[in-house]
Write a protein that holds these residues in place. Structure first.
Motif, PDB file in Angstrom:
ATOM      1  N   LEU A   2       0.921  -1.248  -0.002  1.00 22.75           N
ATOM      2  CA  LEU A   2       0.022   0.164   0.041  1.00 22.75           C
ATOM      3  C   LEU A   2       0.730   1.246   0.055  1.00 22.75           C
ATOM      4  O   LEU A   2       1.988   1.375   0.683  1.00 22.75           O
ATOM      5  CB  LEU A   2      -0.841  -0.156   1.163  1.00 22.75           C
ATOM      6  N   SER A   5       0.262   7.034   1.049  1.00 22.90           N
ATOM      7  CA  SER A   5      -0.855   8.096   1.040  1.00 22.90           C
ATOM      8  C   SER A   5      -2.287   7.496   1.001  1.00 22.90           C
ATOM      9  O   SER A   5      -3.144   8.014   1.145  1.00 22.90           O
ATOM     10  CB  SER A   5      -0.905   9.084  -0.013  1.00 22.90           C
ATOM     11  N   ALA A   6      -2.171   6.026   0.494  1.00 20.41           N
ATOM     12  CA  ALA A   6      -3.498   5.375   0.554  1.00 20.41           C
ATOM     13  C   ALA A   6      -4.153   4.998   2.016  1.00 20.41           C
ATOM     14  O   ALA A   6      -3.342   4.535   2.872  1.00 20.41           O
ATOM     15  CB  ALA A   6      -3.176   4.087  -0.401  1.00 20.41           C
ATOM     16  N   ALA A   7      -5.359   4.997   1.986  1.00 20.62           N
ATOM     17  CA  ALA A   7      -5.936   4.629   3.236  1.00 20.62           C
ATOM     18  C   ALA A   7      -6.273   3.260   3.345  1.00 20.62           C
ATOM     19  O   ALA A   7      -6.387   2.495   2.632  1.00 20.62           O
ATOM     20  CB  ALA A   7      -7.526   5.335   3.401  1.00 20.62           C
ATOM     21  N   PRO A   8      -5.677   2.733   4.662  1.00 17.63           N
ATOM     22  CA  PRO A   8      -6.052   1.293   5.013  1.00 17.63           C
ATOM     23  C   PRO A   8      -7.485   0.780   5.067  1.00 17.63           C
ATOM     24  O   PRO A   8      -8.242   1.599   5.445  1.00 17.63           O
ATOM     25  CB  PRO A   8      -5.413   1.225   6.399  1.00 17.63           C
ATOM     26  N   LEU A   9      -7.425  -0.279   4.506  1.00 21.13           N
ATOM     27  CA  LEU A   9      -8.972  -0.645   4.672  1.00 21.13           C
ATOM     28  C   LEU A   9      -9.461  -1.456   5.839  1.00 21.13           C
ATOM     29  O   LEU A   9      -8.635  -2.113   6.437  1.00 21.13           O
ATOM     30  CB  LEU A   9      -9.259  -1.872   3.433  1.00 21.13           C
ATOM     31  N   SER A  10     -10.571  -0.961   6.418  1.00 18.11           N
ATOM     32  CA  SER A  10     -11.168  -1.490   7.732  1.00 18.11           C
ATOM     33  C   SER A  10     -11.581  -2.557   7.368  1.00 18.11           C
ATOM     34  O   SER A  10     -11.915  -3.284   6.291  1.00 18.11           O
ATOM     35  CB  SER A  10     -11.955  -0.407   8.322  1.00 18.11           C
ATOM     36  N   PRO A  11     -12.061  -3.463   8.377  1.00 15.11           N
ATOM     37  CA  PRO A  11     -12.847  -4.870   8.255  1.00 15.11           C
ATOM     38  C   PRO A  11     -13.847  -4.679   7.373  1.00 15.11           C
ATOM     39  O   PRO A  11     -14.798  -3.610   7.301  1.00 15.11           O
ATOM     40  CB  PRO A  11     -13.358  -5.296   9.612  1.00 15.11           C
ATOM     41  N   ILE A  13     -17.645  -4.520   5.332  1.00 20.05           N
ATOM     42  CA  ILE A  13     -18.785  -4.045   5.939  1.00 20.05           C
ATOM     43  C   ILE A  13     -19.908  -5.089   5.126  1.00 20.05           C
ATOM     44  O   ILE A  13     -19.662  -5.516   4.065  1.00 20.05           O
ATOM     45  CB  ILE A  13     -19.274  -2.802   5.517  1.00 20.05           C
ATOM     46  N   THR A  14     -21.061  -5.804   5.885  1.00 22.00           N
ATOM     47  CA  THR A  14     -22.167  -6.600   5.243  1.00 22.00           C
ATOM     48  C   THR A  14     -22.867  -5.742   4.270  1.00 22.00           C
ATOM     49  O   THR A  14     -22.719  -4.529   4.125  1.00 22.00           O
ATOM     50  CB  THR A  14     -23.027  -6.986   6.253  1.00 22.00           C
ATOM     51  N   ASN A  15     -23.397  -6.254   3.438  1.00 19.06           N
ATOM     52  CA  ASN A  15     -23.859  -5.667   2.008  1.00 19.06           C
ATOM     53  C   ASN A  15     -25.374  -5.109   2.327  1.00 19.06           C
ATOM     54  O   ASN A  15     -26.251  -4.543   1.650  1.00 19.06           O
ATOM     55  CB  ASN A  15     -24.158  -6.660   0.762  1.00 19.06           C
ATOM     56  N   SER A  17     -26.817  -2.918   4.251  1.00 23.68           N
ATOM     57  CA  SER A  17     -26.922  -1.356   4.558  1.00 23.68           C
ATOM     58  C   SER A  17     -27.187  -0.739   2.898  1.00 23.68           C
ATOM     59  O   SER A  17     -27.981  -0.144   2.732  1.00 23.68           O
ATOM     60  CB  SER A  17     -25.669  -0.841   5.248  1.00 23.68           C
ATOM     61  N   ARG A  81     -29.007  -3.949   8.607  1.00 24.26           N
ATOM     62  CA  ARG A  81     -27.515  -2.950   8.902  1.00 24.26           C
ATOM     63  C   ARG A  81     -26.446  -3.937   8.789  1.00 24.26           C
ATOM     64  O   ARG A  81     -25.482  -3.974   8.389  1.00 24.26           O
ATOM     65  CB  ARG A  81     -27.751  -2.155   9.840  1.00 24.26           C
TER      66      ARG A  81
END
Lengths: 113, 194
Positions: A2, A5-11, A13-15, A17, A81
């Motif tokens: 990475l 400057s790239a943002a780290p991906l967080s865990p 998210i379910t679909n 929402s 959600r």
């Protein structure tokens, strides 16, 4: 690797929402088209939807459709959600409702019904 | 150089909100597609992601501003009914009553029966769709890469929003050309040169 400057991906998210937002947008558009058609065909509905006289029935059509959209969205968001839902059917339903909404608001089509 | 208050509001509705929204739409669809595709070279930075979120929120504000000013400020002036108790030989000047002006001539009547009838409803698909698009992007950000079906549906709604705003914008411009919204206090933009 990475870049800095790239943002780290967080865990992940379910679909759920996204599905709630997409389906409710389809329902909101369809509600608007259906209410507009009903107001066009029925004097009673037209009179009922005349919420604000200077704007006429358009005020009731759009206010009611927005309420239907928001309420549906909130309910689906609460339900889905944190869940992973079967998205294919939801996507087809939402896109079908969107297409139908465009069709129903097109005056030559509305006049045929 | 003068402009009436109603003319100014029509310009704000059509140019400041509607046209700006249309301009923003094309950029958003491209940027949204670029940032959410899986190509590693397009890995967005936090700043780029934040920028797109702010851009989408601005589009949401523009789209709602366009439909609300249209429905609650311009449309009442468009559909205002001329006074009834006027004998036929003394008919009112319909220039102040755009809907009646269009309907009074078979050559322009369809701008109301087709144009305004479609525009007044289809326009609302734009804010509904773009609000959903903005919410979904803010909620998922780059996670949309992992949700290809959501991404595809969001892109269709973004395109639909663009089409709806385009239809409404085109019809609005044509209707206002055939029967301009006029009246109200006159605003002098530049003093006369006499």
């Amino acid at each position: 690797m990475l870049s800095r400057s790239a943002a780290p991906l967080s865990p992940p998210i379910t679909n759920g929402s996204g599905a709630a937002a997409i389906l409710s947008a389809g329902i909101g558009c369809f509600a608007l088209a259906a209410l507009a058609l009903a107001a066009d065909k029925s004097p009673a509905v037209r009179s009922f939807l005349n919420f604000y006289k200077p704007t006429g029935p358009l005020s009731g059509v759009t206010t009611s459709a927005i309420l239907i959209w928001i309420i549906t969205w909130v309910l689906l968001e609460l339900l889905w959600r944190n869940r992973t839902v079967a998205f294919s059917g939801i996507k087809i339903a939402a896109l079908f409702l969107l297409a139908l909404s465009f069709l129903l608001t097109f005056p030559p089509v509305g006049d045929l019904l | 150089m003068d402009i009436t208050l109603r003319g100014l509001w029509t310009m704000i509705h059509g140019m400041a909100f509607g046209a700006l929204y249309l301009l923003a739409c094309s950029g958003a669809i491209l940027e949204f597609h670029r940032l959410t595709t899986a190509a590693p070279y397009s890995e967005p930075t936090l700043a780029q992601e934040r920028f797109l979120k702010a851009y989408l929120v601005a589009m949401v504000v523009l789209s709602w501003a366009a439909v609300f000013t249209g429905a609650y400020i311009i449309y009442p002036w468009y559909r205002v009914v001329p006074p009834r108790a006027v004998p036929p030989h003394d008919a009112p000047n319909l220039a102040m009553f755009p809907q009646r002006l269009l309907q009074s001539n078979p050559a322009t009547a369809a701008w109301h029966s087709f144009g305004m009838e479609w525009k007044e409803h289809v326009a609302w698909f734009a804010p509904i769709s773009i609000t959903m698009v903005a919410f979904t992007f803010i909620r998922y950000g780059r996670h949309l890469r992992r949700h290809q079906q959501i991404r595809a549906a969001v892109l269709v709604f973004a395109a639909a929003s663009f089409v709806a705003a385009g239809i409404a914008g085109f019809l609005g411009a044509m209707i206002n050309k055939a029967a301009p919204i006029q009246g109200g206090p006159v605003i002098h933009l530049r003093p006369s040169q006499e």
